[in-house]
Design an enzyme around this catalytic site. Structure first.
Site, PDB file in Angstrom:
ATOM      1  N   GLY A  63       0.661  -1.566   0.283  1.00  0.00           N
ATOM      2  CA  GLY A  63      -0.048  -0.297   0.319  1.00  0.00           C
ATOM      3  C   GLY A  63       0.837   1.314   0.247  1.00  0.00           C
TER       4      GLY A  63
ATOM      5  N   VAL B 261      11.652   4.945   2.677  1.00  0.00           N
ATOM      6  CA  VAL B 261      10.610   4.822   4.334  1.00  0.00           C
ATOM      7  C   VAL B 261      10.153   3.483   4.728  1.00  0.00           C
ATOM      8  CG1 VAL B 261       9.307   6.799   3.748  1.00  0.00           C
ATOM      9  CG2 VAL B 261       8.870   5.329   2.333  1.00  0.00           C
ATOM     10  N   GLY B 262      11.140   2.414   3.915  1.00  0.00           N
ATOM     11  CA  GLY B 262      11.031   1.002   4.081  1.00  0.00           C
ATOM     12  C   GLY B 262      11.753   0.388   5.505  1.00  0.00           C
ATOM     13  N   ARG B 263      12.391   0.323   4.880  1.00  0.00           N
ATOM     14  CA  ARG B 263      13.144  -0.288   6.209  1.00  0.00           C
ATOM     15  C   ARG B 263      14.885   0.329   6.220  1.00  0.00           C
ATOM     16  NH1 ARG B 263       9.501  -0.986   8.551  1.00  0.00           N
ATOM     17  NH2 ARG B 263       8.671  -1.743  10.088  1.00  0.00           N
TER      18      ARG B 263
ATOM     19  N   ASP C 202      13.763   7.854   6.016  1.00  0.00           N
ATOM     20  CA  ASP C 202      13.549   8.273   7.593  1.00  0.00           C
ATOM     21  C   ASP C 202      13.389   6.614   8.337  1.00  0.00           C
ATOM     22  OD1 ASP C 202      10.954   9.091   9.537  1.00  0.00           O
ATOM     23  OD2 ASP C 202       9.711   7.486   8.773  1.00  0.00           O
TER      24      ASP C 202
ATOM     25  N   GLU D  90      18.389   1.374  14.971  1.00  0.00           N
ATOM     26  CA  GLU D  90      17.826   3.211  14.795  1.00  0.00           C
ATOM     27  C   GLU D  90      17.468   2.882  16.241  1.00  0.00           C
ATOM     28  OE1 GLU D  90      13.483   2.712  12.778  1.00  0.00           O
ATOM     29  OE2 GLU D  90      14.622   2.860  11.907  1.00  0.00           O
TER      30      GLU D  90
ATOM     31  N   HIS E 181      12.006   8.322  11.460  1.00  0.00           N
ATOM     32  CA  HIS E 181      11.079   6.850  11.928  1.00  0.00           C
ATOM     33  C   HIS E 181       9.879   7.385  12.295  1.00  0.00           C
ATOM     34  CE1 HIS E 181      10.443   2.721  10.477  1.00  0.00           C
ATOM     35  NE2 HIS E 181       9.412   2.626  10.913  1.00  0.00           N
ATOM     36  N   THR E 182       9.277   8.808  11.295  1.00  0.00           N
ATOM     37  CA  THR E 182       8.440  10.180  12.133  1.00  0.00           C
ATOM     38  C   THR E 182       7.154   9.997  10.517  1.00  0.00           C
ATOM     39  OG1 THR E 182       9.785  11.325  11.768  1.00  0.00           O
ATOM     40  CG2 THR E 182       8.558  10.449  13.530  1.00  0.00           C
ATOM     41  N   ALA E 183       7.634   8.953   9.473  1.00  0.00           N
ATOM     42  CA  ALA E 183       6.837   8.694   9.061  1.00  0.00           C
ATOM     43  C   ALA E 183       5.307   8.647   9.255  1.00  0.00           C
ATOM     44  CB  ALA E 183       6.886   8.037   7.344  1.00  0.00           C
TER      45      ALA E 183
END
Length: 305
Positions: A137, A216-218, A242, A247, A266-268
């Site tokens: 998605g 924005v995946g990993r 992101d 992390e 990591h704030t998407a």
């Protein structure tokens, strides 16, 4: 039919009310639940113990889209119906990917740090050739947003099944060809052994001069040392991340010192964004669970996503 559900660690009032409206009975871990709904972070919970003590459980809902933290427990209980939040957070994460892309193209980190007028710089997204890696998605939402800028978008995913709005969709075997001469690469794939460092030095070298990368995946999808080198040399115009590996990213990591690398923590999808979207996913899946219908965000334990 009333379904007995156990929520970990606890149900927010709005979620509890919604489930009860649908006829669910919320029970403790020792009260024979049929389904387990995880709303908190895995590392803080005793999900393995709960499942071991409740062989009657048939469905487990996970709170995140990426489920690599659950890989071991998925392998231990492969016969359960596992669902994740994949796709549920697509709109905010896709929006963030677009923001990181535009920031990298326009050199916004440099301007944000500036204390004087400076010189002009940056390029437009309009008309560029983009590659989106991933078939879920989030990837689909990135494609939709990129296409608003008159771009050519190639999607690279596990299969070549077409993604809506994409100009071309290819399987992973076509990744190198897709990357050749691309101006923008957006990563939104799952973290698996086969996707680790899929964007390495050799593939970064395939991109057009001055290309940008948005992840924005990993964090594991990118060889960060190779990325830092490409950014430092000027081969890449910029990057927006992101997600990183590890992390949090240590303060000594060279990526922090690069003016053409913008990092967000990591704030998407923030808690404020996620809570209502996760609630919507849980309620939809409870309806489907009760009706015996196909569920959303089904996880394949063998594939790990």
């Amino acid at each position: 039919m009333t379904r007995r559900l156990h929520i970990m660690p606890e149900a927010a009032p709005e979620l509890a009310a919604g489930l009860r409206e649908q006829g669910a009975e919320l029970v403790g871990a020792d009260e024979q639940p049929e389904g387990v709904i995880v709303t908190g972070m895995f590392k803080k919970l005793n999900l393995t113990e709960v499942l071991e003590a409740n062989p009657q459980v048939r469905w487990v809902q996970l709170p995140s889209a990426g489920i690599e933290l659950y890989s071991e427990i998925l392998q231990r209980f492969p016969d359960l119906t596992w669902t994740s939040a994949k796709g549920a957070y697509a709109k905010p994460v896709g929006e963030h990917a677009l923001a990181l892309t535009l920031a990298a193209l326009r050199g916004l980190k440099t301007r944000a740090l500036a204390t004087s007028w400076g010189t002009e710089g940056g390029i437009s997204l309009n008309g560029l050739r983009c590659v989106v890696v991933g078939g879920g998605g989030v990837a689909a939402e990135i494609v939709r947003l990129y296409k608003a800028f008159d771009t050519h978008v190639t999607v690279v995913r596990r299969t070549s099944e077409p993604v809506e709005h994409a100009d071309v969709t290819v399987a992973f075997e076509g990744l190198d060809q897709a990357l050749q001469g691309a101006h923008v690469v957006a990563l939104a794939a799952a973290a698996t052994p086969t996707t680790r460092h899929l964007l390495n030095a050799e593939r970064l070298a395939l991109l057009a001069d001055g290309a940008v990368v948005a992840n924005v995946g990993r964090g594991s999808l990118v060889d960060q040392a190779a990325l830092a080198q490409a950014l430092s040399s000027g081969a890449l115009r910029g990057a927006g991340l992101d997600v990183t590996e590890p992390e949090p990213l240590p303060e000594t990591d060279p990526l922090w010192g690069l003016e053409n690398c913008l990092i967000t923590p990591h704030t998407a999808d923030t808690t404020e964004m996620v809570v209502p979207l996760l609630r919507e996913r849980i309620l939809a899946n409870h309806r489907r669970f009760s009706a015996g219908e196909p569920m959303l965000g089904l996880v394949d334990p063998a594939q790990g996503y």
